[in-house]
Write an enzyme that holds these catalytic residues in place. Structure first.
Site, PDB file in Angstrom:
ATOM      1  N   ARG A  70      -6.863   2.475  15.045  1.00 19.73           N
ATOM      2  CA  ARG A  70      -7.790   1.354  14.812  1.00 19.73           C
ATOM      3  C   ARG A  70      -7.685   0.337  15.953  1.00 19.73           C
ATOM      4  NH1 ARG A  70     -11.115  -1.049  10.784  1.00 19.73           N
ATOM      5  NH2 ARG A  70     -10.860   0.702   9.366  1.00 19.73           N
ATOM      6  N   GLU A  76     -10.711  -8.583   5.764  1.00 20.62           N
ATOM      7  CA  GLU A  76     -10.009  -8.404   7.031  1.00 20.62           C
ATOM      8  C   GLU A  76     -10.674  -9.075   8.239  1.00 20.62           C
ATOM      9  OE1 GLU A  76      -9.710  -4.011   6.484  1.00 20.62           O
ATOM     10  OE2 GLU A  76      -7.628  -4.367   6.930  1.00 20.62           O
ATOM     11  N   GLU A 118       0.838  -1.202   0.000  1.00 23.35           N
ATOM     12  CA  GLU A 118       0.000   0.000   0.000  1.00 23.35           C
ATOM     13  C   GLU A 118       0.869   1.246   0.000  1.00 23.35           C
ATOM     14  OE1 GLU A 118      -3.147  -0.088   2.900  1.00 23.35           O
ATOM     15  OE2 GLU A 118      -3.441   2.073   2.770  1.00 23.35           O
TER      16      GLU A 118
END
Ligand SMILES: Cc1cc2nc3c(=O)[nH]c(=O)nc-3n(C[C@H](O)[C@H](O)[C@H](O)COP(=O)(O)OP(=O)(O)OC[C@H]3O[C@@H](n4cnc5c(N)ncnc54)[C@H](O)[C@@H]3O)c2cc1C
Ligand code: FES
Ligand code: FES
Length: 1289
Positions: A916, A1225, A838
């Site tokens: 997160r 995920e 990414e």
């Protein structure tokens, strides 16, 4: 001492030839001289056969598997076997036939049944591993006269890794080729099948339409089948059935006479292929430092990875004297060049033919070879190569020592001497061979009556892994009077010293003693002193290794006692609870099911379509970045990397590189045309380090040259002088030094934690610490970018292996000082990403772009596996410190948590990751008072980055740790604690979100009854009661996962839909296909939207000039976002053409198992070892586990025996397109059930020795952590009760 040849014979000289030929997929190739430095893989890819992939270059992943066929003159037949092309020297296959995946089938000529089956069973996702799997099975089938068993199929795949699928679909696809498939699964003979029926790969039930495990239901409730899913006849798959398609063995090679070869390679490398031992000895006399080669599995690694330079290689694979296998009256004579597969086959044969007492050693070798490397390695690796390498962790050498083997050694004069294996290993990789000697053969004597030999091996992973400790043990018992007395013994270990080591004092102790409990205790005492391991011994795990030496001997004692049980004079019998210690492992066939409802609507949405690229992937035709043909004038790049974790750069000298072969250019910070400052969120990185380096592996510059190897050679010759500075090498260090990334400390609050703790509401308050290790992405395709300029550098184009083409475009425009409109990045597909491509791929494209731009030539940068692992970051390791207050019932009232992640040397995405983790720190539990501090630690490691779950799993794992501890403190089951704390409809989370459509309780209850959890719990308890040395555990873990990017503006997508006049549709959208089937799902949406067939929709690639400013393909949101964008575009076009049709339901499922297995690796197997305070034997800041040899991801053998997956029915996701469910995920964390089941089993083991208190278990629960947590007589002597195995965090 004997003599093999007389002196006259030795003097004759041999004519050597330079004529080398090879057949590749039926085509004759003349191999010119000068290619001795090439591997078969380099040659194949160089001639355009790019279906064979380079995944690791060290024999550890199987992506490079090809089949070799040659005519065996001894057996008088063609033999076929799989090899790793990355380790096979090109000339080693001279005179042979190489079949690559391209030779098996292709999408124009037709697919081979193996390819067809894998494609149809959803067995390829990113597809990078796929050709390797095809070739392993193909070789097995071609070499089997009768269909193989399922076990043989699984064994043949042990050397092939897949990071996407979780293996189940591959097993399903291939099990149909097994002999027993119909009988085993359907309990029905294949004869009774109807004409067009076959045995369904998934269910094993007869079926005429394909897998029916999927309940395909159309809008009218009818069961439907995909029209494209046709049955395949698998009746005879030994090769003969497919002769019309199968490549035959080239007749020329049947008739051709082998000749001795004398060839050369780059750098003056000499390659000889003698055909007699006499010629070998002559060559060895001429070149005393020459390396003998058979499989090259050791020398290949030494030359390529360890950079050892050998000038003369002598390939002895074809020397008959070294290939002998003689079964004699007193034992077996084994030539030094005999391959391990041949040896295994012979042992398997003799155990069926000789009296059982003679073959105890053979059986031990069979067992040890079962867990020795993958099939591809065993097919080429030799006995002599293993012996003479003298690795301290060789699996076979302790067994040769224990089994009284004798080594025959021959010298230049042809004189032969014999030495005992016991005396052969002198020191680290040093053996009793002088320069003029080679190993000729090994003699393994039969065992005598009441003589027992046993093998032992403990590795991280059962399949294809090197040993932590191994051993070979033997006793010979004699009946004297009423007793059994040890008349002879031998105990040898690997992994405890620089060489395979005989436990001499233990042997002496044993001889003459009676075989009973006293001798066991006595031997264990002697062993403790006999095997010494220093605190700082290389390899670490010292306490574990010591304990293994004892437990192996204990097992040996039990095993021998069991063998002689029932024989006369044996009075003591084994307690049945001990037997579990000696039962050998057997894997039952996988039982798997997938259960979900699909409502089929429209032409395509809802159908379990196979991946659009699957046919291209199974044939090797699917192209990845590194497969792109190099444009004329193209150059290869290699990076100049920091060797220090923290230092000032004093000088950079590239004069060595400039004089290196093929050199074209070198570039450093001063050369960057635009800005040297880069970063995905904040610009806190430099493309090329200018003044300081802050981690090992940081990029200092780039060297370009004519070949990949020359570029690496040049880069290695750049000399950098450093002034070393103090480095921070752990989270704990960072916390004490207050080393945090700027603005990266966050807090989340709900209620009043302090007040709650101070009030008397909490009956109990606990505090603790959880350490969670990192994880390597281990995408099978290493990072790669190809950059070229147009119009003299006015435009720059690139093809990149990335999840975020837009980031590559941005980085390149920034470092070159070009507007983004002049930079284009395209990505067709990537071979797995999982977050690792990414952001941590863009700097690589930028480095290649600087060289390309400044030289105006195309430049390709493809990372070797070790460089990829060392430089591109991993899943963050975490440290969590919790304080939890709860009631006597187990109701949680307050959570006070501090979490730290190891950000490494730049911020990258670490702040979003820690956030997160903070969001997920409640997992699914209602907690009235919450306070969470989160901080990103600055450390001197490469920057850590996104990885499936993006911090969520770490946050939830910390939560499940304290939940489990509450259960233990309250003596309740963890499931009970979970249930009473569940969140529900309307719960307000600690970040303010209100839960809607909460299905938690329903799903939990359905699952609990579907798997009969309480009964399983009872069975586990029952098992544990009766087995002292093997324990079972059970756990059930819930999860909740936040879909989408937490940075809100990133949740947007674009798409371009072109409708052509022939009715076909070309879709381009901003998402990247990496095996998750994104293109397939998006194309299904387009097909259904236009009411056309799926085959009329095509998605070619992702490109920044078609869809600009796309968010990365990540956060489990891409299917929803891009499908919605495409649907929107389709609607707009349809509005111009015709009225719009209604929306359709669809769901995707394929990634669930893959995510679970990746999670399983994270919690139980994969451990990153860095040079830090915990690992002083590794250079500071360096990554030790930088390849598949030392870093183990789950293999096929690690998947669950029974693997049932079901999706909750009847709950449409009202917030997503076509009711889509995010499967990328969320399932990852479900695998934490494995960790907590392991812990449950450890709790049972500890209870045996009265330890009922709570204990921490760090993630991952590796064999070391598990074993050392089980406190008993074999671990306790080496540790205190609060011992904590070391972990890099
Ligand atoms: C992926 C992988 C997995 C592996 N797994 C295991 C494992 O599980 N257990 C284990 O024990 N090993 C393992 N190994 C190590 C390796 O397989 C063995 O060492 C192998 O047997 C070496 O054989 P070779 O024919 O390939 O050796 P080569 O590389 O061809 O030669 C090795 C060395 O032996 C010398 N040599 C060979 N024959 C003679 C002779 N006749 N006389 C004198 N010197 C000689 C050569 O000069 C050379 O130095 C693994 C290796 C790889 C790459
Ligand atoms: S590339 Fe050859 S085994 Fe990995
Ligand atoms: S499909 Fe196997 S690695 Fe991606």
């Amino acid at each position: 001492m004997g003599s093999l040849k007389n002196e006259k014979e030795m003097e004759e000289t041999v004519e050597e030839s330079k004529e080398a030929i090879l057949y590749v997929n039926g085509v004759r190739k003349v191999l010119p001289d000068g290619l001795a430095h090439l591997t078969l893989l380099e040659y194949l890819r160089g001639v355009g056969l790019t279906g064979t992939k380079l995944g690791c270059g060290e024999g550890g992943c199987g992506a490079c598997t090809v089949m070799i066929s040659h005519y065996d003159r001894k057996l008088r037949k063609c033999v076929h076997y799989a090899v790793n092309a990355c380790l096979a020297p090109l000339y080693s296959v001279e005179g042979m036939h190489v079949i690559t995946v391209e030779g098996v089938g292709n999408h124009k000529r037709g697919l081979h049944p193996i390819q067809e089956s894998l494609a149809r069973s959803h067995g390829s996702q990113c597809g990078f591993c796929t050709p390797g799997f095809i070739m392993s099975l193909y070789a097995l089938l071609r070499s089997s006269q009768t269909p193989p068993t399922e076990e043989q199929i699984e064994e043949s795949l042990a050397g092939n890794l897949c990071r996407c699928t979780g293996y189940r679909p591959i097993v399903d696809a291939f099990r149909v080729f097994a002999k027993t498939s119909d009988v085993l699964y359907a309990d029905i003979s294949s004869l009774s099948l109807q004409e067009d029926e076959f045995v369904c790969p998934s269910t094993g039930k007869p079926c005429s339409c394909g897998s029916k495990t999927v309940n395909d239901i159309d809008t009218n409730g009818q069961i439907i089948c995909s029209a494209s899913y046709k049955p395949i006849s698998y009746s005879e798959i030994d090769g003969s059935t497919y002769t019309d398609k199968e490549l035959i063995f080239p007749p020329e090679l049947l008739l051709r006479k082998l000749t001795p070869l004398n060839l050369s390679g780059l750098g003056g490398l000499k390659w000889h292929r003698p055909l007699t031992v006499k010629h070998v000895l002559e060559l060895k006399e001429k070149y005393p430092n020459a390396k003998l080669l058979i499989g090259n599995t050791e020398v290949g690694i030494e030359m390529r990875l360890k950079k050892m330079q050998y000038k003369v290689l002598i390939s002895v694979s074809h020397v008959p004297e070294l290939n002998m296998l003689n079964v004699k009256e007193d034992g077996i004579e084994i030539g030094a060049a005999v391959r391990l597969t041949e040896l295994l086959n012979l042992f398997r044969e003799v155990v069926t033919q000789r009296p059982a007492h003679e073959t105890s050693a053979c059986k031990a070798f069979i067992e040890q070879l079962k867990w020795f490397a993958g099939t591809q390695i065993k097919n080429v690796a030799s006995v002599g190569g293993n012996v003479c390498t003298a690795s301290p962790i060789s699996d076979l050498n302790p067994l040769w020592m224990a089994a009284r083997a004798k080594f025959q050694i021959i010298n230049f004069s042809g004189n032969i001497r014999t030495t005992l294996a016991e005396n052969f290993f002198l020191d680290y990789r040093k053996v009793d061979l002088v320069a003029d000697e080679i190993l000729l053969s090994i003699f393994l004597p039969w065992t005598r009556p009441f003589e027992y030999v046993k093998e032992f091996k403990q590795a991280h992973r059962r399949d294809d892994d090197i040993a932590i400790v191994n051993a070979g043990m033997r006793v010979c018992l004699e009946e004297i009077g009423e007793e059994w007395v040890v008349s002879d013994a031998s105990v040898a270990y690997g992994g405890v010293a620089p060489r395979s080591l005989g436990a001499i004092k233990t042997k002496e102790f044993l001889i003459g003693k009676k075989w009973n409990q006293h001798v066991l205790q006595g031997a264990l005492n002697v062993l403790r002193a006999d095997i010494e391991l220093k605190e700082d011994a290389p390899g670490g795990m010292v306490e574990f290794r010591k304990s293994l030496t004892l437990s192996f001997f204990f097992k040996f004692f039990l095993w021998v006692s069991h063998q002689i049980e029932g024989k006369k004079s044996i009075k003591e019998s084994l307690s049945s609870s001990h037997l579990s210690a000696i039962k050998s492992f057997h894997r039952p066939p996988l039982v798997a099911s997938q259960d979900y409802d699909i409502k089929k609507h429209g032409t395509s949405v809802g159908l379990p379509e196979v991946h659009l690229s699957s046919k291209l992937q199974v044939t090797g035709e699917a192209e990845y970045t590194d497969d792109t043909a190099m444009p004329p004038n193209g150059l290869h790049a290699a990076l100049v990397l920091s060797k220090k974790p923290h230092a000032r750069i004093l000088s950079i000298d590239d004069s060595g590189a400039k004089s290196s072969p093929g050199f074209a250019g070198s570039f450093f910070a001063k050369d960057v045309p635009g800005s040297n400052k880069i970063g995905p969120v904040v610009l806190d990185e430099e493309l090329f380090a200018s003044e300081f380096v802050t981690c090992v592996g940081q990029v200092i510059g780039v060297v370009v040259a004519d070949t990949h190897e020359n570029a690496k050679l040049g880069a290695a010759k750049v000399h950098v002088e450093y002034e070393e500075l103090p480095a921070i090498l752990s989270i704990e260090d960072a916390v004490s030094a207050k080393s945090f990334h700027p603005n990266s400390q966050k807090i989340l609050r709900k209620g009043d934690v302090e007040l709650c703790f101070q009030s008397d509401q909490c009956d109990m308050i606990i505090e603790g610490k959880v350490q969670v290790g990192g994880q390597e992405h281990f995408y099978l395709e290493p990072q790669s970018s190809l950059v070229w300029t147009m119009d003299g550098g006015n435009e720059v184009h690139m093809i990149s292996s990335t999840q975020a083409p837009q980031k590559h475009q941005k980085y390149v425009s920034c470092v070159l000082g070009l507007p983004m409109s002049k930079v284009v990045c395209k990505t067709k597909r990537i071979g797995g990403g999982f977050g690792g491509k990414e952001t941590r791929s863009a700097f690589l494209a930028a480095a290649a772009a600087v060289a390309s731009y400044l030289m105006n030539r195309p430049v390709k940068l493809t990372l070797d596996r070790d460089i990829d692992m060392m430089t591109t970051g991993q899943r963050h390791s975490f440290l969590g410190k919790y304080k939890v207050g709860f009631t006597d019932e187990g109701k949680v009232l307050a959570l006070d948590l501090q979490i730290y992640n190891n950000g490494g040397n730049s911020l990258d995405l670490s702040l979003a990751v820690v956030e997160r983790a903070m969001f997920h720190s409640d997992n699914v539990y209602e907690i009235p008072h919450v306070r969470i501090f989160g901080s990103v630690c600055f450390t001197n490691f490469p920057s850590n980055t996104a990885f499936r779950g993006f911090g969520g799993p770490q946050g939830m794992l910390i939560a499940e740790n304290w939940i489990q501890r509450i259960a233990l403190e309250l003596k309740k089951s963890p499931e009970e604690i979970r249930e009473i704390n569940f969140q529900g409809e309307g719960s307000i989370l600690h970040y303010g979100q209100r839960l809607e459509y909460c299905t938690l309780a329903q799903m939990w209850n359905e699952l609990k009854s579907a798997c009969d959890f309480l009964k399983v719990r009872e069975e586990v308890n029952e098992f544990n009661l009766h087995n002292q040395w093997k324990k079972r555990g059970v756990a059930m873990i819930p999860t909740k996962f936040g879909i989408s990017f937490t940075t809100k503006f990133m949740n947007q997508a674009g798409a371009l839909v072109n409708v052509y006049t022939d009715g076909t549709v070309l879709v381009t959208h901003g998402g990247v296909e990496m095996g998750q089937g994104l293109h397939t799902k998006v194309a299904q949406v387009a097909a259904s939207a236009f009411n056309i067939s799926l085959s009329s929709v095509f998605i070619s690639e992702t490109s920044t000039d078609k869809v600009p400013n796309a968010s990365p393909t990540a956060a489990s949101a891409s299917s929803d976002m891009y499908a919605a964008a495409v649907l929107d575009a389709c609607k707009q076009i349809k509005a111009r053409m015709e009225p719009i049709a209604s929306q359709r339901n669809f769901s995707s499922f394929a990634e669930v198992e893959g995510a679970f297995i990746q999670g399983l690796g994270w919690v139980a197997l994969e451990e990153l070892k860095w040079g830090d305070a915990a690992h002083k034997w590794i250079r500071p800041g360096c990554l030790y586990t930088c390849g598949p040899g030392s870093y183990k991801i789950p293999s096929l053998n690690d998947i669950p025996f029974k693997f049932s997956v079901s999706l909750l029915k009847g709950h449409p996701n009202v917030k997503a397109i076509h009711s889509s469910k995010a499967v990328g995920e969320p399932p990852f964390f479900l695998a934490s059930a494995v960790l907590f089941a392991i812990k449950d089993a450890i709790i049972a083991a500890r209870a045996e020795t009265g330890h009922t208190e709570w204990f921490p278990l760090d993630n991952p629960a590796t064999p070391e952590r598990i074993r050392m947590a089980c406190l008993d007589e074999f671990t306790a002597p080496f540790i205190s009760s609060d011992f904590h195995p070391k972990l890099s965090v």
